[in-house]
Design a protein around this motif. Structure first.
Motif, mmCIF file in Angstrom:
data_model
loop_
_atom_site.group_PDB
_atom_site.id
_atom_site.type_symbol
_atom_site.label_atom_id
_atom_site.label_comp_id
_atom_site.label_asym_id
_atom_site.label_seq_id
_atom_site.Cartn_x
_atom_site.Cartn_y
_atom_site.Cartn_z
ATOM 1 N N GLY A 49 0.790 -1.227 0.000
ATOM 2 C CA GLY A 49 0.000 0.000 0.000
ATOM 3 C C GLY A 49 0.817 1.268 0.000
ATOM 4 N N SER A 50 2.147 1.175 -0.021
ATOM 5 C CA SER A 50 2.967 2.378 -0.090
ATOM 6 C C SER A 50 2.717 3.109 -1.406
ATOM 7 N N ARG A 51 2.571 4.421 -1.330
ATOM 8 C CA ARG A 51 2.299 5.228 -2.517
ATOM 9 C C ARG A 51 3.575 5.796 -3.138
ATOM 10 N N HIS A 52 4.705 5.466 -2.562
ATOM 11 C CA HIS A 52 5.973 5.932 -3.116
ATOM 12 C C HIS A 52 6.503 4.941 -4.148
ATOM 13 N N ALA A 58 28.492 2.586 -2.855
ATOM 14 C CA ALA A 58 27.266 2.685 -2.058
ATOM 15 C C ALA A 58 26.280 1.627 -2.527
ATOM 16 N N ILE A 59 25.656 0.928 -1.574
ATOM 17 C CA ILE A 59 24.651 -0.086 -1.887
ATOM 18 C C ILE A 59 23.352 0.321 -1.204
ATOM 19 N N LEU A 60 22.341 0.631 -2.033
ATOM 20 C CA LEU A 60 21.046 1.060 -1.532
ATOM 21 C C LEU A 60 20.056 -0.101 -1.622
ATOM 22 N N TYR A 61 19.289 -0.305 -0.542
ATOM 23 C CA TYR A 61 18.233 -1.308 -0.520
ATOM 24 C C TYR A 61 16.902 -0.559 -0.610
ATOM 25 N N LEU A 62 16.170 -0.807 -1.684
ATOM 26 C CA LEU A 62 14.987 -0.018 -2.002
ATOM 27 C C LEU A 62 13.752 -0.912 -2.066
ATOM 28 N N TRP A 63 12.887 -0.810 -1.060
ATOM 29 C CA TRP A 63 11.624 -1.531 -1.087
ATOM 30 C C TRP A 63 10.662 -0.839 -2.052
ATOM 31 N N TYR A 64 9.748 -1.595 -2.634
ATOM 32 C CA TYR A 64 8.692 -0.959 -3.430
ATOM 33 C C TYR A 64 7.500 -1.893 -3.576
ATOM 34 N N ASP A 65 6.304 -1.315 -3.439
ATOM 35 C CA ASP A 65 5.091 -2.060 -3.731
ATOM 36 C C ASP A 65 4.943 -2.045 -5.240
ATOM 37 N N ASN A 66 5.322 -3.146 -5.870
ATOM 38 C CA ASN A 66 5.370 -3.193 -7.327
ATOM 39 C C ASN A 66 3.986 -3.131 -7.968
ATOM 40 N N GLU A 67 2.933 -3.210 -7.159
ATOM 41 C CA GLU A 67 1.579 -3.049 -7.687
ATOM 42 C C GLU A 67 1.034 -1.652 -7.366
ATOM 43 N N PHE A 68 0.893 -1.342 -6.088
ATOM 44 C CA PHE A 68 0.214 -0.098 -5.720
ATOM 45 C C PHE A 68 1.102 1.129 -5.903
ATOM 46 N N GLY A 69 2.363 1.040 -5.476
ATOM 47 C CA GLY A 69 3.263 2.176 -5.653
ATOM 48 C C GLY A 69 3.426 2.530 -7.120
ATOM 49 N N TYR A 70 3.536 1.496 -7.957
ATOM 50 C CA TYR A 70 3.643 1.737 -9.396
ATOM 51 C C TYR A 70 2.350 2.346 -9.949
ATOM 52 N N SER A 71 1.196 1.862 -9.497
ATOM 53 C CA SER A 71 -0.079 2.416 -9.953
ATOM 54 C C SER A 71 -0.191 3.899 -9.601
ATOM 55 N N CYS A 72 0.332 4.281 -8.439
ATOM 56 C CA CYS A 72 0.342 5.705 -8.056
ATOM 57 C C CYS A 72 1.173 6.524 -9.030
ATOM 58 N N GLN A 73 2.310 5.988 -9.454
ATOM 59 C CA GLN A 73 3.150 6.671 -10.425
ATOM 60 C C GLN A 73 2.434 6.816 -11.760
ATOM 61 N N VAL A 74 1.704 5.792 -12.166
ATOM 62 C CA VAL A 74 0.935 5.853 -13.421
ATOM 63 C C VAL A 74 -0.086 6.977 -13.357
ATOM 64 N N VAL A 75 -0.823 7.043 -12.249
ATOM 65 C CA VAL A 75 -1.859 8.075 -12.107
ATOM 66 C C VAL A 75 -1.222 9.468 -12.098
ATOM 67 N N ARG A 76 -0.037 9.609 -11.488
ATOM 68 C CA ARG A 76 0.638 10.910 -11.488
ATOM 69 C C ARG A 76 0.992 11.350 -12.906
ATOM 70 N N VAL A 77 1.447 10.414 -13.713
ATOM 71 C CA VAL A 77 1.762 10.745 -15.107
ATOM 72 C C VAL A 77 0.497 11.169 -15.841
#
Length: 481
Positions: A426-429, A445-464
């Motif tokens: 449910g993260s919107r980022h 530098a090694i960054l560990y990046l969590w992401y909701d590959n369904e909802f967070g991505y859907s938020c990005q789609v709507v922003r576009v």
């Protein structure tokens, strides 16, 4: 009175204030197209407890929880102003007011900080923009939820239709049920009814026509009263300009793909290169969920430290493209049972970086492992920097990026020592930096990046979609560039 009594009374007082904020936030949203934020998180349609929890997030800024007693005066001040459509961050207002030493009242300071959204400066309310969803799978249904949630005053995006292939008896009832209940993302927030005779789903007052078609060329959207619409293709069946152009039927003005585009189709990551979209561009892609997860932090690191090369390894939840049990699949390994195996597969995210960040000359490689979880993934971004840095320096920088930079809607930041994947459903980022896992040694530098590959991505789609349709309103107070 004991300390426990004091804490309980304090909590009840804050509950009362948060409850009184809800109608003010709702009225600003419905009547003026004003979205009230708290450090980039929307407070629209939020519960009392959710508002209080969002305030608690402010501990990341200066180590102290932001109280509703501090933000309520700014919200009240907003209700007295002649505001136009905008996004206003009362958390940022409170933080900048603390740092201001001019002795202004909250009312005067607020009026000055949001002057660009008031009086002669305010922008006109946009006419509703029709949206059509082509396909109604995992991403399609989440995008539908977001569009319905964001309908607000009715002057923004308006979901008018869903196009699917007919699947026999009670098709529309079953599709509405999948919109209403989701095993991962929970219940739909609102009411849904179905009219089978008119093939319509009514969701929170939004009439959504379900159109049955086997091919884009079979639909004339003007027959349904749809005009100048943005069509979101979430089937992934067509990914080049020629194929996606089939959607440019009567009633459709632009096509947005929820998968990486091929050829000359622009890959857009909101927050990074959305402002490069040409006004006359009719076809564009929102790239992939992994591209959206890695590009914003990659840009942030490149801007501050320079990046010479990098590799991204995504540990990705399984998807519908994989088999439930071992069976034939056209792709290697994906035919093996998804819930029983870790599956090595390819990712196009690394190559897609060049489209979203053309000025980044660093070579970025990538690979992926699908794992037996249904949602939320993690990208491990291994970077060689152009200069050395310390772990503390990088942590402080990324934390600040997540809070105050133009990328704050894309990048989140978490310090919880026991965070696991399900915490980010449910993260919107687009991605969340895990502070505890970050590693920095010299120029590596090694960054560990969590992401909701369904909802967070859907938020990005709507922003576009909001951006290309002209309903992405400016945010106040302005953030640093």
């Amino acid at each position: 009175m004991t300390a426990n009594d004091d804490s309980f009374i304090n909590w009840k007082n804050r509950e009362e204030i948060a409850e009184s904020m809800i109608p003010l936030i709702g009225k600003l949203h419905r009547e003026r197209d004003v979205t009230v934020l708290l450090h980039s998180r929307s407070l629209v349609n939020k519960s009392v407890v959710s508002i209080l929890k969002t305030h608690r997030f402010a501990r990341q800024i200066d180590g102290a929880e932001l109280s509703v007693t501090e933000t309520m005066p700014f919200l009240q001040a907003l209700t007295t102003l002649d505001l136009g459509p905008s996004q206003i961050d009362i958390g940022m207002l409170a933080a900048t007011y603390k740092a201001d030493d001019r002795g202004l009242s909250v009312t005067a300071f607020t009026a000055e900080a949001v002057a660009g959204a008031t009086g002669a400066n305010k922008i006109d309310r946009r006419e509703p923009r029709d949206v059509v969803l082509y396909g109604f799978g995992r991403i399609g249904r989440l995008v539908a939820r977001l569009l319905i949630e964001k309908a607000g005053s009715g002057n923004g995006l308006r979901l008018r239709a869903i196009v699917v292939r007919g699947a026999g008896g009670e098709d529309i009832v079953k599709r509405a049920s999948l919109l209403r209940r989701d095993s991962i993302h929970g219940q739909f927030q609102g009411t849904i009814t179905v009219d089978e005779e008119t093939s319509t789903i009514l969701a929170n007052g939004n009439e959504i026509k379900v159109i049955y078609a086997d091919d884009p060329s079979a639909v004339d959207y003007t027959e349904y009263g749809i005009r100048n619409a943005i069509l979101i293709d979430n089937t992934g069946k067509w990914r080049d300009r020629e194929g996606l152009s089939k959607h440019l039927r009567p009633g459709i003005e632009k096509v947005v793909l929820t998968a990486p585009g091929k050829g000359d189709v622009p890959n857009i990551v909101h927050g990074v290169n959305h402002d490069t979209v040409k006004p006359d561009e009719q076809i564009l892609s929102c790239a992939s969920c992994t591209t959206n997860a890695i590009v914003p932090p990659l840009k942030a690191m490149a801007d501050e430290y320079g990046v010479l090369r990098g590799h991204v390894e995504t540990v990705h939840s399984f998807t519908n493209d994989q088999n439930l049990l071992d069976n034939y699949h056209k792709s290697e390994r994906r035919g093996r049972s998804a819930p029983l195996n870790m599956v090595i597969t390819e990712t196009g995210a690394a190559s897609a970086v060049a489209k979203a960040l053309p000025d980044l000359k660093a070579r970025i490689t990538g690979s992926s492992i699908r794992v037996p979880v249904p949602d939320v993934s993690i990208a491990i971004l291994n970077l060689q920097l152009a200069r050395e840095a310390s772990r503390e320096e990088v942590l402080d920088y990324l934390r600040e990026v997540s809070l105050t930079s133009p990328l704050r809607r894309q990048i989140d930041f978490i310090t919880a020592p026991d965070a696991v994947s399900s915490d980010f459903i449910g993260s919107r980022h687009a991605s969340i930096v895990d502070a505890g896992a970050l590693k920095v040694e010299g120029d590596n530098a090694i960054l560990y990046l969590w992401y909701d590959n369904e909802f967070g991505y859907s938020c990005q789609v709507v922003r576009v979609v909001q951006y290309v349709s002209g309903v992405e309103y400016p945010t106040f107070p302005a953030t640093a560039v």
